[in-house]
Design a protein around this motif. Structure first.
Motif, PDB file in Angstrom:
ATOM      1  N   LEU A 312      -4.564   6.442  23.346  1.00 26.74           N
ATOM      2  CA  LEU A 312      -4.822   5.015  23.566  1.00 26.74           C
ATOM      3  C   LEU A 312      -4.097   4.182  22.523  1.00 26.74           C
ATOM      4  CD1 LEU A 312      -6.279   2.711  25.014  1.00 26.74           C
ATOM      5  CD2 LEU A 312      -8.273   3.132  23.544  1.00 26.74           C
ATOM      6  N   ARG A 313      -4.098   4.627  21.276  1.00 28.15           N
ATOM      7  CA  ARG A 313      -3.386   3.903  20.213  1.00 28.15           C
ATOM      8  C   ARG A 313      -1.908   3.782  20.568  1.00 28.15           C
ATOM      9  NH1 ARG A 313      -3.835   2.709  14.666  1.00 28.15           N
ATOM     10  NH2 ARG A 313      -1.839   2.775  13.555  1.00 28.15           N
ATOM     11  N   ASN A 314      -1.289   4.891  21.020  1.00 25.01           N
ATOM     12  CA  ASN A 314       0.132   4.873  21.376  1.00 25.01           C
ATOM     13  C   ASN A 314       0.389   3.968  22.591  1.00 25.01           C
ATOM     14  OD1 ASN A 314       0.760   6.615  19.286  1.00 25.01           O
ATOM     15  ND2 ASN A 314       0.629   8.457  20.563  1.00 25.01           N
ATOM     16  N   GLU A 315      -0.551   3.953  23.535  1.00 25.46           N
ATOM     17  CA  GLU A 315      -0.400   3.102  24.715  1.00 25.46           C
ATOM     18  C   GLU A 315      -0.432   1.628  24.320  1.00 25.46           C
ATOM     19  OE1 GLU A 315      -2.371   2.614  29.192  1.00 25.46           O
ATOM     20  OE2 GLU A 315      -3.187   4.094  27.765  1.00 25.46           O
ATOM     21  N   ILE A 316      -1.352   1.275  23.425  1.00 29.03           N
ATOM     22  CA  ILE A 316      -1.428  -0.105  22.940  1.00 29.03           C
ATOM     23  C   ILE A 316      -0.147  -0.469  22.192  1.00 29.03           C
ATOM     24  CG2 ILE A 316      -2.628  -1.674  21.363  1.00 29.03           C
ATOM     25  CD1 ILE A 316      -4.271  -1.081  23.812  1.00 29.03           C
ATOM     26  N   LYS A 317       0.331   0.459  21.369  1.00 26.67           N
ATOM     27  CA  LYS A 317       1.560   0.220  20.595  1.00 26.67           C
ATOM     28  C   LYS A 317       2.740  -0.029  21.530  1.00 26.67           C
ATOM     29  CE  LYS A 317       4.360   2.244  16.866  1.00 26.67           C
ATOM     30  NZ  LYS A 317       5.660   2.077  17.554  1.00 26.67           N
ATOM     31  N   GLU A 318       2.835   0.750  22.607  1.00 29.95           N
ATOM     32  CA  GLU A 318       3.933   0.590  23.560  1.00 29.95           C
ATOM     33  C   GLU A 318       3.871  -0.767  24.254  1.00 29.95           C
ATOM     34  OE1 GLU A 318       5.721   2.783  27.566  1.00 29.95           O
ATOM     35  OE2 GLU A 318       4.237   3.811  26.303  1.00 29.95           O
ATOM     36  N   ILE A 319       2.664  -1.180  24.612  1.00 30.91           N
ATOM     37  CA  ILE A 319       2.491  -2.498  25.249  1.00 30.91           C
ATOM     38  C   ILE A 319       2.950  -3.603  24.306  1.00 30.91           C
ATOM     39  CG2 ILE A 319       0.778  -4.151  26.102  1.00 30.91           C
ATOM     40  CD1 ILE A 319      -0.867  -1.742  27.083  1.00 30.91           C
ATOM     41  N   ASP A 321       5.118  -3.316  21.817  1.00 29.71           N
ATOM     42  CA  ASP A 321       6.580  -3.237  21.649  1.00 29.71           C
ATOM     43  C   ASP A 321       7.299  -3.880  22.827  1.00 29.71           C
ATOM     44  OD1 ASP A 321       6.304  -1.954  19.256  1.00 29.71           O
ATOM     45  OD2 ASP A 321       6.570   0.072  20.077  1.00 29.71           O
ATOM     46  N   VAL A 322       6.833  -3.627  24.041  1.00 29.98           N
ATOM     47  CA  VAL A 322       7.460  -4.216  25.223  1.00 29.98           C
ATOM     48  C   VAL A 322       7.296  -5.731  25.215  1.00 29.98           C
ATOM     49  CG1 VAL A 322       7.325  -4.402  27.736  1.00 29.98           C
ATOM     50  CG2 VAL A 322       7.188  -2.151  26.642  1.00 29.98           C
ATOM     51  N   LYS A 324       6.874  -7.618  22.584  1.00 24.40           N
ATOM     52  CA  LYS A 324       7.676  -8.162  21.481  1.00 24.40           C
ATOM     53  C   LYS A 324       9.133  -8.348  21.909  1.00 24.40           C
ATOM     54  CE  LYS A 324       8.749  -7.448  16.591  1.00 24.40           C
ATOM     55  NZ  LYS A 324      10.210  -7.598  16.735  1.00 24.40           N
ATOM     56  N   LYS A 325       9.653  -7.405  22.680  1.00 22.86           N
ATOM     57  CA  LYS A 325      11.045  -7.500  23.158  1.00 22.86           C
ATOM     58  C   LYS A 325      11.239  -8.711  24.046  1.00 22.86           C
ATOM     59  CE  LYS A 325      12.058  -2.562  22.895  1.00 22.86           C
ATOM     60  NZ  LYS A 325      12.323  -1.309  23.677  1.00 22.86           N
ATOM     61  N   LYS A 326      10.222  -9.016  24.853  1.00 21.25           N
ATOM     62  CA  LYS A 326      10.312 -10.191  25.722  1.00 21.25           C
ATOM     63  C   LYS A 326      10.425 -11.479  24.897  1.00 21.25           C
ATOM     64  CE  LYS A 326       7.692  -8.273  29.610  1.00 21.25           C
ATOM     65  NZ  LYS A 326       6.472  -8.402  30.436  1.00 21.25           N
ATOM     66  N   TYR A 327       9.714 -11.539  23.782  1.00 22.89           N
ATOM     67  CA  TYR A 327       9.728 -12.745  22.962  1.00 22.89           C
ATOM     68  C   TYR A 327      10.891 -12.746  21.971  1.00 22.89           C
ATOM     69  CZ  TYR A 327       5.279 -14.300  24.831  1.00 22.89           C
ATOM     70  OH  TYR A 327       4.292 -14.741  25.666  1.00 22.89           O
ATOM     71  N   ASP A 328      11.525 -11.594  21.767  1.00 23.77           N
ATOM     72  CA  ASP A 328      12.700 -11.545  20.903  1.00 23.77           C
ATOM     73  C   ASP A 328      13.943 -12.084  21.597  1.00 23.77           C
ATOM     74  OD1 ASP A 328      11.338 -10.544  18.775  1.00 23.77           O
ATOM     75  OD2 ASP A 328      11.820  -8.433  19.184  1.00 23.77           O
ATOM     76  N   ASN A 329      13.936 -12.056  22.902  1.00 21.08           N
ATOM     77  CA  ASN A 329      15.116 -12.504  23.681  1.00 21.08           C
ATOM     78  C   ASN A 329      15.193 -14.026  23.739  1.00 21.08           C
ATOM     79  OD1 ASN A 329      15.800  -9.875  24.144  1.00 21.08           O
ATOM     80  ND2 ASN A 329      14.678  -9.757  26.093  1.00 21.08           N
TER      81      ASN A 329
END
Length: 329
Positions: A312-319, A321-322, A324-329
Protein backbone atom coordinates in the motif's frame (compact mmCIF):
# COMPACT_ATOMS: atom_id res chain seq x y z
CA UNK A 1 -74.66 17.55 13.48
CA UNK A 2 -75.11 18.89 17.01
CA UNK A 3 -74.26 15.49 18.53
CA UNK A 4 -71.20 15.24 16.31
CA UNK A 5 -70.00 18.66 17.47
CA UNK A 6 -70.52 17.76 21.13
CA UNK A 7 -68.60 14.51 20.67
CA UNK A 8 -65.87 16.43 18.91
CA UNK A 9 -65.48 18.96 21.70
CA UNK A 10 -62.58 17.17 23.48
CA UNK A 11 -60.67 16.85 20.20
CA UNK A 12 -61.19 20.53 19.37
CA UNK A 13 -59.93 21.54 22.80
CA UNK A 14 -56.98 19.13 22.66
CA UNK A 15 -55.87 20.43 19.25
CA UNK A 16 -56.08 24.04 20.43
CA UNK A 17 -53.97 23.25 23.51
CA UNK A 18 -51.38 21.40 21.40
CA UNK A 19 -51.11 24.17 18.83
CA UNK A 20 -51.45 27.32 20.90
CA UNK A 21 -50.31 26.63 24.46
CA UNK A 22 -47.14 25.98 26.40
CA UNK A 23 -45.74 27.04 29.77
CA UNK A 24 -45.03 30.56 28.48
CA UNK A 25 -48.36 30.87 26.64
CA UNK A 26 -51.14 29.64 28.93
CA UNK A 27 -54.74 29.93 27.72
CA UNK A 28 -57.79 30.97 29.71
CA UNK A 29 -61.08 29.11 29.26
CA UNK A 30 -62.38 32.06 27.27
CA UNK A 31 -59.35 32.02 24.96
CA UNK A 32 -59.77 28.29 24.37
CA UNK A 33 -63.42 28.88 23.50
CA UNK A 34 -62.53 31.68 21.05
CA UNK A 35 -59.90 29.53 19.32
CA UNK A 36 -62.34 26.61 18.94
CA UNK A 37 -64.93 29.00 17.45
CA UNK A 38 -62.31 30.55 15.12
CA UNK A 39 -60.91 27.26 13.83
CA UNK A 40 -63.85 24.84 13.94
CA UNK A 41 -66.83 27.25 13.96
CA UNK A 42 -68.16 25.53 17.07
CA UNK A 43 -69.21 27.29 20.26
CA UNK A 44 -68.42 25.62 23.58
CA UNK A 45 -69.49 27.12 26.89
CA UNK A 46 -66.86 27.51 29.66
CA UNK A 47 -68.38 24.76 31.81
CA UNK A 48 -68.12 22.24 28.96
CA UNK A 49 -64.51 23.27 28.27
CA UNK A 50 -63.52 22.60 31.89
CA UNK A 51 -65.38 19.27 31.91
CA UNK A 52 -63.69 18.13 28.70
CA UNK A 53 -60.26 19.16 29.95
CA UNK A 54 -60.85 16.98 33.00
CA UNK A 55 -61.87 14.17 30.65
CA UNK A 56 -58.64 14.56 28.68
CA UNK A 57 -56.62 14.52 31.90
CA UNK A 58 -58.32 11.73 33.82
CA UNK A 59 -59.55 9.32 31.12
CA UNK A 60 -57.07 9.88 28.29
CA UNK A 61 -54.14 10.77 30.58
CA UNK A 62 -53.02 13.95 28.80
CA UNK A 63 -50.69 16.01 30.96
CA UNK A 64 -52.56 19.31 31.07
CA UNK A 65 -51.72 21.97 33.62
CA UNK A 66 -54.83 23.79 34.83
CA UNK A 67 -55.51 27.17 36.36
CA UNK A 68 -56.28 25.48 39.68
CA UNK A 69 -52.74 24.06 39.63
CA UNK A 70 -50.69 26.99 38.31
CA UNK A 71 -52.94 29.97 39.07
CA UNK A 72 -52.72 31.34 35.51
CA UNK A 73 -54.34 29.19 32.83
CA UNK A 74 -54.27 25.99 30.80
CA UNK A 75 -51.48 24.45 28.77
CA UNK A 76 -50.45 20.99 27.65
CA UNK A 77 -47.10 19.51 28.66
CA UNK A 78 -45.02 17.33 26.37
CA UNK A 79 -44.96 13.62 27.06
CA UNK A 80 -41.24 12.72 27.24
CA UNK A 81 -42.04 9.19 26.03
CA UNK A 82 -43.95 10.20 22.88
CA UNK A 83 -43.45 13.90 22.12
CA UNK A 84 -40.34 15.36 20.53
CA UNK A 85 -38.60 18.32 22.13
CA UNK A 86 -38.02 21.39 19.96
CA UNK A 87 -34.30 20.62 19.68
CA UNK A 88 -35.08 17.06 18.57
CA UNK A 89 -37.47 18.31 15.88
CA UNK A 90 -34.82 20.76 14.67
CA UNK A 91 -32.28 17.92 14.48
CA UNK A 92 -34.70 15.84 12.38
CA UNK A 93 -35.41 18.80 10.09
CA UNK A 94 -31.69 19.47 9.62
CA UNK A 95 -31.06 15.80 8.86
CA UNK A 96 -33.63 15.65 6.08
CA UNK A 97 -32.68 19.10 4.77
CA UNK A 98 -29.06 18.18 4.20
CA UNK A 99 -29.22 14.42 3.56
CA UNK A 100 -28.18 13.51 0.01
CA UNK A 101 -30.18 10.28 -0.11
CA UNK A 102 -33.62 11.90 -0.28
CA UNK A 103 -35.14 14.05 -3.05
CA UNK A 104 -35.97 17.67 -2.09
CA UNK A 105 -39.74 17.30 -2.55
CA UNK A 106 -39.94 14.30 -0.20
CA UNK A 107 -37.66 16.03 2.31
CA UNK A 108 -39.96 19.06 2.21
CA UNK A 109 -43.02 16.91 3.00
CA UNK A 110 -41.25 15.22 5.91
CA UNK A 111 -40.11 18.58 7.28
CA UNK A 112 -43.69 19.89 7.14
CA UNK A 113 -44.87 16.83 9.09
CA UNK A 114 -42.25 17.63 11.71
CA UNK A 115 -43.49 21.21 11.94
CA UNK A 116 -47.07 20.00 12.36
CA UNK A 117 -45.99 18.26 15.57
CA UNK A 118 -44.98 21.60 17.13
CA UNK A 119 -46.97 24.52 18.47
CA UNK A 120 -46.99 27.88 16.71
CA UNK A 121 -44.40 29.36 19.04
CA UNK A 122 -41.83 26.65 18.33
CA UNK A 123 -42.46 27.00 14.60
CA UNK A 124 -41.91 30.77 14.73
CA UNK A 125 -38.28 30.00 15.53
CA UNK A 126 -38.06 28.28 12.13
CA UNK A 127 -39.52 31.18 10.12
CA UNK A 128 -36.09 32.22 8.85
CA UNK A 129 -34.78 28.68 8.47
CA UNK A 130 -32.38 28.42 5.53
CA UNK A 131 -30.73 25.39 3.93
CA UNK A 132 -27.08 25.90 3.04
CA UNK A 133 -26.01 22.88 0.99
CA UNK A 134 -24.84 21.90 -2.47
CA UNK A 135 -27.07 20.32 -5.12
CA UNK A 136 -25.85 16.75 -4.52
CA UNK A 137 -29.26 15.44 -3.48
CA UNK A 138 -30.47 12.35 -5.29
CA UNK A 139 -33.17 12.46 -7.95
CA UNK A 140 -34.32 8.94 -7.06
CA UNK A 141 -37.88 9.09 -5.70
CA UNK A 142 -37.78 5.41 -4.69
CA UNK A 143 -35.33 5.61 -1.77
CA UNK A 144 -37.86 5.73 1.09
CA UNK A 145 -39.96 2.93 -0.46
CA UNK A 146 -36.80 0.88 -1.03
CA UNK A 147 -35.89 1.19 2.66
CA UNK A 148 -39.32 -0.23 3.55
CA UNK A 149 -39.12 -3.09 1.02
CA UNK A 150 -35.54 -4.02 1.93
CA UNK A 151 -36.39 -3.96 5.64
CA UNK A 152 -39.33 -6.31 5.00
CA UNK A 153 -37.10 -8.64 2.98
CA UNK A 154 -34.44 -8.67 5.71
CA UNK A 155 -37.09 -9.52 8.30
CA UNK A 156 -38.58 -12.30 6.13
CA UNK A 157 -35.18 -13.54 4.84
CA UNK A 158 -36.26 -13.03 1.22
CA UNK A 159 -34.03 -12.12 -1.71
CA UNK A 160 -34.54 -8.98 -3.79
CA UNK A 161 -33.80 -7.96 -7.37
CA UNK A 162 -33.17 -4.45 -8.65
CA UNK A 163 -31.52 -2.21 -11.20
CA UNK A 164 -28.29 -0.59 -10.03
CA UNK A 165 -27.61 2.76 -11.70
CA UNK A 166 -24.36 4.70 -12.00
CA UNK A 167 -23.17 7.80 -13.83
CA UNK A 168 -21.68 7.32 -17.29
CA UNK A 169 -19.86 9.83 -19.49
CA UNK A 170 -20.48 9.39 -23.24
CA UNK A 171 -21.43 12.48 -25.21
CA UNK A 172 -22.73 13.92 -21.97
CA UNK A 173 -23.05 13.00 -18.32
CA UNK A 174 -25.93 10.57 -17.87
CA UNK A 175 -27.09 7.68 -15.72
CA UNK A 176 -27.31 4.13 -16.97
CA UNK A 177 -28.14 0.69 -15.59
CA UNK A 178 -24.87 -0.79 -14.34
CA UNK A 179 -26.22 -4.19 -13.33
CA UNK A 180 -29.41 -6.07 -12.42
CA UNK A 181 -28.35 -8.22 -9.46
CA UNK A 182 -30.33 -10.63 -7.34
CA UNK A 183 -29.24 -10.03 -3.75
CA UNK A 184 -29.84 -11.55 -0.34
CA UNK A 185 -30.15 -8.48 1.95
CA UNK A 186 -28.77 -8.53 5.49
CA UNK A 187 -28.68 -4.92 6.71
CA UNK A 188 -29.11 -1.25 5.88
CA UNK A 189 -26.36 1.03 7.19
CA UNK A 190 -25.86 4.80 7.18
CA UNK A 191 -22.42 6.07 6.20
CA UNK A 192 -21.22 9.54 5.23
CA UNK A 193 -24.73 10.93 4.55
CA UNK A 194 -25.74 7.91 2.46
CA UNK A 195 -27.72 4.72 3.07
CA UNK A 196 -26.19 1.44 1.93
CA UNK A 197 -27.59 -2.06 1.53
CA UNK A 198 -25.29 -4.82 2.77
CA UNK A 199 -26.05 -8.06 0.96
CA UNK A 200 -24.69 -11.10 -0.83
CA UNK A 201 -25.04 -11.22 -4.60
CA UNK A 202 -26.44 -14.37 -6.22
CA UNK A 203 -23.63 -16.87 -6.80
CA UNK A 204 -21.27 -15.30 -4.26
CA UNK A 205 -20.64 -15.89 -0.58
CA UNK A 206 -19.20 -12.61 0.71
CA UNK A 207 -20.82 -9.28 1.53
CA UNK A 208 -21.06 -6.41 -0.91
CA UNK A 209 -22.70 -3.02 -0.57
CA UNK A 210 -25.04 -0.94 -2.72
CA UNK A 211 -25.99 2.71 -2.32
CA UNK A 212 -29.74 2.94 -1.88
CA UNK A 213 -30.11 6.09 -3.96
CA UNK A 214 -28.74 4.14 -6.95
CA UNK A 215 -31.24 1.30 -6.60
CA UNK A 216 -34.35 1.47 -8.79
CA UNK A 217 -37.24 -0.81 -9.72
CA UNK A 218 -36.68 -3.06 -6.70
CA UNK A 219 -38.68 -6.29 -6.53
CA UNK A 220 -39.22 -8.48 -3.50
CA UNK A 221 -38.74 -12.14 -4.41
CA UNK A 222 -40.21 -15.31 -2.91
CA UNK A 223 -36.78 -16.98 -2.90
CA UNK A 224 -35.19 -17.23 0.55
CA UNK A 225 -31.59 -16.41 1.35
CA UNK A 226 -29.50 -19.51 2.01
CA UNK A 227 -26.30 -18.14 3.56
CA UNK A 228 -26.35 -17.45 7.28
CA UNK A 229 -24.44 -14.49 8.69
CA UNK A 230 -24.25 -13.42 12.32
CA UNK A 231 -24.83 -9.90 13.57
CA UNK A 232 -21.15 -9.71 14.51
CA UNK A 233 -20.14 -10.57 10.92
CA UNK A 234 -22.43 -7.87 9.54
CA UNK A 235 -21.12 -5.36 12.09
CA UNK A 236 -17.51 -6.26 11.30
CA UNK A 237 -18.06 -5.73 7.58
CA UNK A 238 -19.80 -2.38 8.12
CA UNK A 239 -17.12 -1.11 10.51
CA UNK A 240 -14.16 -2.26 8.42
CA UNK A 241 -15.39 -0.99 5.08
CA UNK A 242 -14.00 2.55 4.89
CA UNK A 243 -16.53 4.90 3.32
CA UNK A 244 -18.30 1.81 1.98
CA UNK A 245 -15.48 0.56 -0.23
CA UNK A 246 -15.44 -3.23 -0.42
CA UNK A 247 -12.35 -5.41 -0.22
CA UNK A 248 -10.35 -7.67 2.04
CA UNK A 249 -9.29 -6.32 5.42
CA UNK A 250 -5.62 -5.82 6.23
CA UNK A 251 -3.67 -4.56 9.22
CA UNK A 252 -2.57 -1.00 8.36
CA UNK A 253 -0.16 1.30 10.19
CA UNK A 254 0.14 4.98 9.42
CA UNK A 255 1.59 8.10 10.98
CA UNK A 256 -0.89 10.97 11.18
CA UNK A 257 -0.65 14.62 12.02
CA UNK A 258 -2.21 15.38 15.39
CA UNK A 259 -4.59 17.72 13.54
CA UNK A 260 -6.29 14.59 12.12
CA UNK A 261 -7.15 13.09 15.50
CA UNK A 262 -10.82 14.13 15.46
CA UNK A 263 -11.14 13.13 11.79
CA UNK A 264 -9.72 9.67 12.52
CA UNK A 265 -12.14 9.10 15.39
CA UNK A 266 -15.08 10.37 13.32
CA UNK A 267 -14.22 8.17 10.34
CA UNK A 268 -13.10 4.97 12.07
CA UNK A 269 -14.69 5.08 15.50
CA UNK A 270 -12.88 4.13 18.71
CA UNK A 271 -12.20 0.47 17.91
CA UNK A 272 -8.69 1.36 16.70
CA UNK A 273 -5.22 1.64 18.21
CA UNK A 274 -3.57 5.04 18.60
CA UNK A 275 -0.07 5.71 19.98
CA UNK A 276 1.16 9.24 20.55
CA UNK A 277 4.57 9.85 18.93
CA UNK A 278 4.98 13.47 19.95
CA UNK A 279 2.89 16.64 20.21
CA UNK A 280 2.68 16.83 16.41
CA UNK A 281 1.88 13.25 15.39
CA UNK A 282 0.51 9.82 16.35
CA UNK A 283 0.59 6.28 14.98
CA UNK A 284 -2.73 4.77 13.86
CA UNK A 285 -3.20 0.99 13.64
CA UNK A 286 -6.42 -0.53 12.30
CA UNK A 287 -7.89 -3.37 10.24
CA UNK A 288 -9.74 -2.06 7.19
CA UNK A 289 -10.23 -2.44 3.47
CA UNK A 290 -7.05 -1.18 1.77
CA UNK A 291 -9.07 0.01 -1.22
CA UNK A 292 -11.19 2.30 0.90
CA UNK A 293 -8.30 3.35 3.10
CA UNK A 294 -6.24 4.36 0.07
CA UNK A 295 -8.96 6.84 -0.87
CA UNK A 296 -8.97 8.19 2.69
CA UNK A 297 -5.16 8.58 2.65
CA UNK A 298 -5.21 10.48 -0.64
CA UNK A 299 -7.80 12.87 0.73
CA UNK A 300 -5.49 13.61 3.68
CA UNK A 301 -2.18 13.07 1.89
CA UNK A 302 -0.40 16.06 3.41
CA UNK A 303 -1.12 14.75 6.93
CA UNK A 304 -0.71 10.96 6.56
CA UNK A 305 2.24 8.63 5.91
CA UNK A 306 1.55 4.92 5.30
CA UNK A 307 4.07 2.68 7.08
CA UNK A 308 2.61 -0.74 6.29
CA UNK A 309 1.70 -2.80 4.42
CA UNK A 310 4.58 -2.05 2.06
CA UNK A 311 2.41 -2.77 -0.99
CA UNK A 312 0.00 0.00 0.00
CA UNK A 313 2.86 2.39 0.80
CA UNK A 314 4.38 1.76 -2.66
CA UNK A 315 0.98 2.21 -4.32
CA UNK A 316 0.50 5.58 -2.61
CA UNK A 317 4.04 6.59 -3.58
CA UNK A 318 3.37 5.71 -7.23
CA UNK A 319 0.16 7.76 -7.25
CA UNK A 320 2.05 10.75 -5.82
CA UNK A 321 4.86 10.37 -8.40
CA UNK A 322 2.38 10.27 -11.30
CA UNK A 323 0.51 13.29 -9.94
CA UNK A 324 3.78 15.19 -9.44
CA UNK A 325 4.72 14.65 -13.10
CA UNK A 326 1.43 16.17 -14.19
CA UNK A 327 2.16 19.34 -12.20
CA UNK A 328 5.82 19.44 -13.29
CA UNK A 329 4.81 19.87 -16.93
Amino acid sequence: MELYEKNGNPIYILNVLKKYSDEEHMLSVAEIGRKVKEIYNVEIDPRTIRRNINLLKEKLEYDISTRDENGKGYYILKNPDTDFEAGEIRAIIDTFSYANYIVPSVAKNIIQKCKNMQNIYENKKLNNYQIYSNDAKTENMEVIKNIEDISDSIQNRNKIQFEYWKYHMAEKLEKQIWSKPTVAPYAIVYNNQEFYLIGIKEGQEEFYHYRLDRIKNLKKLDAKRTISKTNSQIKEFAESTVKMFGGKKERIEVICSMQLLDVVLDDFGKNITIHKIDDESFKLILDVSTRGFKTWVMRNIDSVEVISPIALRNEIKEIIDVAKKKYDN
